[in-house]
Design a protein around this motif. Structure first.
Motif, PDB file in Angstrom:
ATOM      1  N   THR A   1     -45.065  14.253 -16.823  1.00 61.12           N
ATOM      2  CA  THR A   1     -45.797  13.071 -17.284  1.00 61.12           C
ATOM      3  C   THR A   1     -46.398  13.285 -18.663  1.00 61.12           C
ATOM      4  N   ALA A   2     -47.087  14.378 -18.844  1.00 67.03           N
ATOM      5  CA  ALA A   2     -47.783  14.635 -20.111  1.00 67.03           C
ATOM      6  C   ALA A   2     -46.818  14.861 -21.265  1.00 67.03           C
ATOM      7  N   GLY A   3     -45.635  15.401 -20.992  1.00 69.53           N
ATOM      8  CA  GLY A   3     -44.697  15.676 -22.061  1.00 69.53           C
ATOM      9  C   GLY A   3     -43.915  14.469 -22.531  1.00 69.53           C
ATOM     10  N   ALA A   4     -43.998  13.356 -21.784  1.00 67.49           N
ATOM     11  CA  ALA A   4     -43.248  12.143 -22.119  1.00 67.49           C
ATOM     12  C   ALA A   4     -44.098  11.196 -22.963  1.00 67.49           C
ATOM     13  N   PRO A   5     -43.456  10.221 -23.631  1.00 68.72           N
ATOM     14  CA  PRO A   5     -44.212   9.206 -24.382  1.00 68.72           C
ATOM     15  C   PRO A   5     -45.127   8.435 -23.438  1.00 68.72           C
ATOM     16  N   PRO A   6     -46.291   7.956 -23.892  1.00 67.29           N
ATOM     17  CA  PRO A   6     -46.782   8.039 -25.273  1.00 67.29           C
ATOM     18  C   PRO A   6     -47.619   9.287 -25.552  1.00 67.29           C
ATOM     19  N   PHE A   7     -47.669  10.208 -24.580  1.00 71.30           N
ATOM     20  CA  PHE A   7     -48.563  11.365 -24.725  1.00 71.30           C
ATOM     21  C   PHE A   7     -47.927  12.466 -25.579  1.00 71.30           C
ATOM     22  N   ARG A   8     -46.705  12.860 -25.187  1.00 71.94           N
ATOM     23  CA  ARG A   8     -45.989  13.945 -25.875  1.00 71.94           C
ATOM     24  C   ARG A   8     -46.863  15.189 -26.001  1.00 71.94           C
ATOM     25  N   LEU A   9     -47.483  15.540 -24.884  1.00 70.82           N
ATOM     26  CA  LEU A   9     -48.407  16.672 -24.867  1.00 70.82           C
ATOM     27  C   LEU A   9     -47.725  17.861 -24.202  1.00 70.82           C
ATOM     28  N   ILE A  10     -47.534  18.902 -24.949  1.00 74.43           N
ATOM     29  CA  ILE A  10     -46.935  20.128 -24.425  1.00 74.43           C
ATOM     30  C   ILE A  10     -48.034  21.171 -24.306  1.00 74.43           C
TER      31      ILE A  10
ATOM     32  N   ARG B   1     -54.236   3.733   4.752  1.00 76.07           N
ATOM     33  CA  ARG B   1     -54.202   2.925   5.977  1.00 76.07           C
ATOM     34  C   ARG B   1     -55.599   2.442   6.349  1.00 76.07           C
ATOM     35  N   LEU B   2     -56.586   3.295   6.142  1.00 71.95           N
ATOM     36  CA  LEU B   2     -57.959   2.919   6.464  1.00 71.95           C
ATOM     37  C   LEU B   2     -58.446   1.794   5.563  1.00 71.95           C
ATOM     38  N   LEU B   3     -58.191   1.918   4.251  1.00 71.02           N
ATOM     39  CA  LEU B   3     -58.609   0.872   3.321  1.00 71.02           C
ATOM     40  C   LEU B   3     -57.844  -0.427   3.558  1.00 71.02           C
ATOM     41  N   LEU B   4     -56.578  -0.317   3.950  1.00 69.74           N
ATOM     42  CA  LEU B   4     -55.806  -1.517   4.280  1.00 69.74           C
ATOM     43  C   LEU B   4     -56.428  -2.223   5.484  1.00 69.74           C
ATOM     44  N   GLY B   5     -56.877  -1.440   6.471  1.00 68.72           N
ATOM     45  CA  GLY B   5     -57.541  -2.030   7.629  1.00 68.72           C
ATOM     46  C   GLY B   5     -58.838  -2.725   7.254  1.00 68.72           C
ATOM     47  N   LEU B   6     -59.473  -2.249   6.179  1.00 68.06           N
ATOM     48  CA  LEU B   6     -60.694  -2.880   5.681  1.00 68.06           C
ATOM     49  C   LEU B   6     -60.391  -4.020   4.710  1.00 68.06           C
ATOM     50  N   ARG B   7     -59.096  -4.303   4.510  1.00 69.17           N
ATOM     51  CA  ARG B   7     -58.599  -5.378   3.647  1.00 69.17           C
ATOM     52  C   ARG B   7     -58.809  -5.096   2.161  1.00 69.17           C
ATOM     53  N   PHE B   8     -58.776  -3.810   1.831  1.00 68.15           N
ATOM     54  CA  PHE B   8     -58.794  -3.394   0.430  1.00 68.15           C
ATOM     55  C   PHE B   8     -57.588  -2.465   0.217  1.00 68.15           C
ATOM     56  N   PRO B   9     -56.402  -3.039   0.085  1.00 62.89           N
ATOM     57  CA  PRO B   9     -55.172  -2.236   0.043  1.00 62.89           C
ATOM     58  C   PRO B   9     -55.067  -1.375  -1.207  1.00 62.89           C
ATOM     59  N   VAL B  10     -54.437  -0.220  -1.042  1.00 60.42           N
ATOM     60  CA  VAL B  10     -54.204   0.717  -2.133  1.00 60.42           C
ATOM     61  C   VAL B  10     -52.739   0.648  -2.547  1.00 60.42           C
ATOM     62  N   SER B  11     -52.499   0.642  -3.850  1.00 59.52           N
ATOM     63  CA  SER B  11     -51.138   0.685  -4.375  1.00 59.52           C
ATOM     64  C   SER B  11     -51.103   1.641  -5.559  1.00 59.52           C
ATOM     65  N   PHE B  12     -49.902   2.023  -5.960  1.00 61.44           N
ATOM     66  CA  PHE B  12     -49.729   2.910  -7.113  1.00 61.44           C
ATOM     67  C   PHE B  12     -48.884   2.174  -8.144  1.00 61.44           C
ATOM     68  N   GLU B  13     -49.392   2.096  -9.367  1.00 59.37           N
ATOM     69  CA  GLU B  13     -48.737   1.318 -10.411  1.00 59.37           C
ATOM     70  C   GLU B  13     -48.718   2.073 -11.738  1.00 59.37           C
ATOM     71  N   LYS B  14     -47.744   1.711 -12.563  1.00 61.11           N
ATOM     72  CA  LYS B  14     -47.706   2.173 -13.950  1.00 61.11           C
ATOM     73  C   LYS B  14     -48.207   1.039 -14.825  1.00 61.11           C
ATOM     74  N   LEU B  15     -49.123   1.352 -15.715  1.00 65.76           N
ATOM     75  CA  LEU B  15     -49.770   0.349 -16.550  1.00 65.76           C
ATOM     76  C   LEU B  15     -49.268   0.438 -17.984  1.00 65.76           C
ATOM     77  N   ALA B  16     -49.254  -0.706 -18.648  1.00 66.50           N
ATOM     78  CA  ALA B  16     -48.848  -0.740 -20.054  1.00 66.50           C
ATOM     79  C   ALA B  16     -49.735   0.190 -20.882  1.00 66.50           C
ATOM     80  N   ASP B  17     -49.147   0.852 -21.856  1.00 67.50           N
ATOM     81  CA  ASP B  17     -49.802   1.793 -22.781  1.00 67.50           C
ATOM     82  C   ASP B  17     -49.880   3.207 -22.227  1.00 67.50           C
ATOM     83  N   PHE B  18     -49.542   3.406 -20.933  1.00 68.78           N
ATOM     84  CA  PHE B  18     -49.737   4.721 -20.333  1.00 68.78           C
ATOM     85  C   PHE B  18     -48.435   5.376 -19.871  1.00 68.78           C
ATOM     86  N   GLY B  19     -47.303   4.895 -20.350  1.00 73.41           N
ATOM     87  CA  GLY B  19     -46.035   5.525 -20.016  1.00 73.41           C
ATOM     88  C   GLY B  19     -45.769   5.586 -18.526  1.00 73.41           C
ATOM     89  N   ASP B  20     -45.359   6.767 -18.046  1.00 74.68           N
ATOM     90  CA  ASP B  20     -45.001   6.932 -16.634  1.00 74.68           C
ATOM     91  C   ASP B  20     -46.161   7.447 -15.790  1.00 74.68           C
TER      92      ASP B  20
END
Length: 249
Positions: free
Chosen positions: A74-83, A171-190
């Motif tokens: 992750t860190a070595g890829a754009p936009p970070f390019r951190l080695i 699963r616990l948060l989903l039962g409380l109706r606050f679902p968790v998901s994993f997403e990639k956001l603009a400006d942050f690469g992968d």
């Protein structure tokens, strides 16, 4: 909300949206704070973290090996390019989860500048002291500090890894109706982020209303709106609190 710009109706809906958003944020933050001990990185990585007690050597070694691979890819890829190598023990400055605004940009026809949109009912999870807005500024800064960029990538990836390893939390948060998901956001690469939703949805009105709102406010930001009908159709424990809040907004 189509057609002419009804300023009074718009202001009322914005007030209702803010009340609902604040209540949901408070509830989600409370749940996250209570469950935060389940995803402490010290429990997973043990002696691979600075100041952490010694854990199960084999499990901690396996977790660190997985995390090291994730970090390097992750860190070595754009936009970070951190080695940069991960020096053991890792220094984790904060392990307290916190909610940050979920934001994205949209383009309006005829406008050269994008509009930054905020969701009142979804949030990005990060560690306290690592604001997402500051992370975005660091990425865009040509004179950014490599050490600071490293710290932000490390902490957001570590939080993702810890939550990903705890499916029971989702699963616990989903039962409380606050679902968790994993997403990639603009400006942050992968880089994957953990996003917490809520029982209520929000939406964007037509472009004309967004344009008029930004013109009146004198800025390029807009918050999604919540419809009272979405709250009225809820059938869980927080429904009455939200309806009461809307009535007094």
């Amino acid at each position: 909300m189509q057609g002419t710009f009804d300023i009074e109706s718009f202001i009322k809906q914005r007030k209702q949206t803010r009340v609902v958003g604040d209540l949901l944020h408070e509830q989600a933050a409370d749940y996250l704070g209570t469950l935060g001990l389940l995803i402490r990185p010290q429990m997973i990585f043990g002696e691979y973290l600075q100041g952490a007690p010694r854990g199960n050597g084999r499990e901690a070694q396996h977790a660190f090996k997985e995390f090291k691979s994730l970090f390097e890819s992750t860190a070595g890829a754009p936009p970070f390019r951190l080695i940069q190598e991960l020096d053991v023990p890792l220094e984790v400055l904060s392990s307290t989860p916190q909610l940050y605004p979920y934001e994205y940009d949209i383009s309006l026809s005829g406008n050269s500048r994008p509009v930054r949109v905020t969701s009142p009912v979804r949030w990005v999870v990060g560690y306290k002291g690592f604001e997402l807005s500051q992370f975005r500024q660091i990425i865009k800064d040509p004179n950014r500090s490599t050490a600071e960029l490293f710290r932000f990538i490390l902490h957001y990836l570590m939080l993702f890894y810890c939550i990903k390893r705890a499916p029971g939390l989702g699963r616990l948060l989903l039962g409380l109706r606050f679902p968790v998901s994993f997403e990639k956001l603009a400006d942050f690469g992968d880089l994957p982020f953990c996003v917490i939703g809520s029982p209520v949805s929000s939406h964007l009105p037509d472009e004309d209303l967004i344009r008029r709102s930004t013109e009146v406010a004198g800025n390029n930001s807009f918050e999604e709106l919540v419809d009272a009908a979405d709250v009225e159709s809820m059938d869980d424990g927080i429904r009455e609190r939200l309806l009461k809040a809307i009535a007094t907004a």
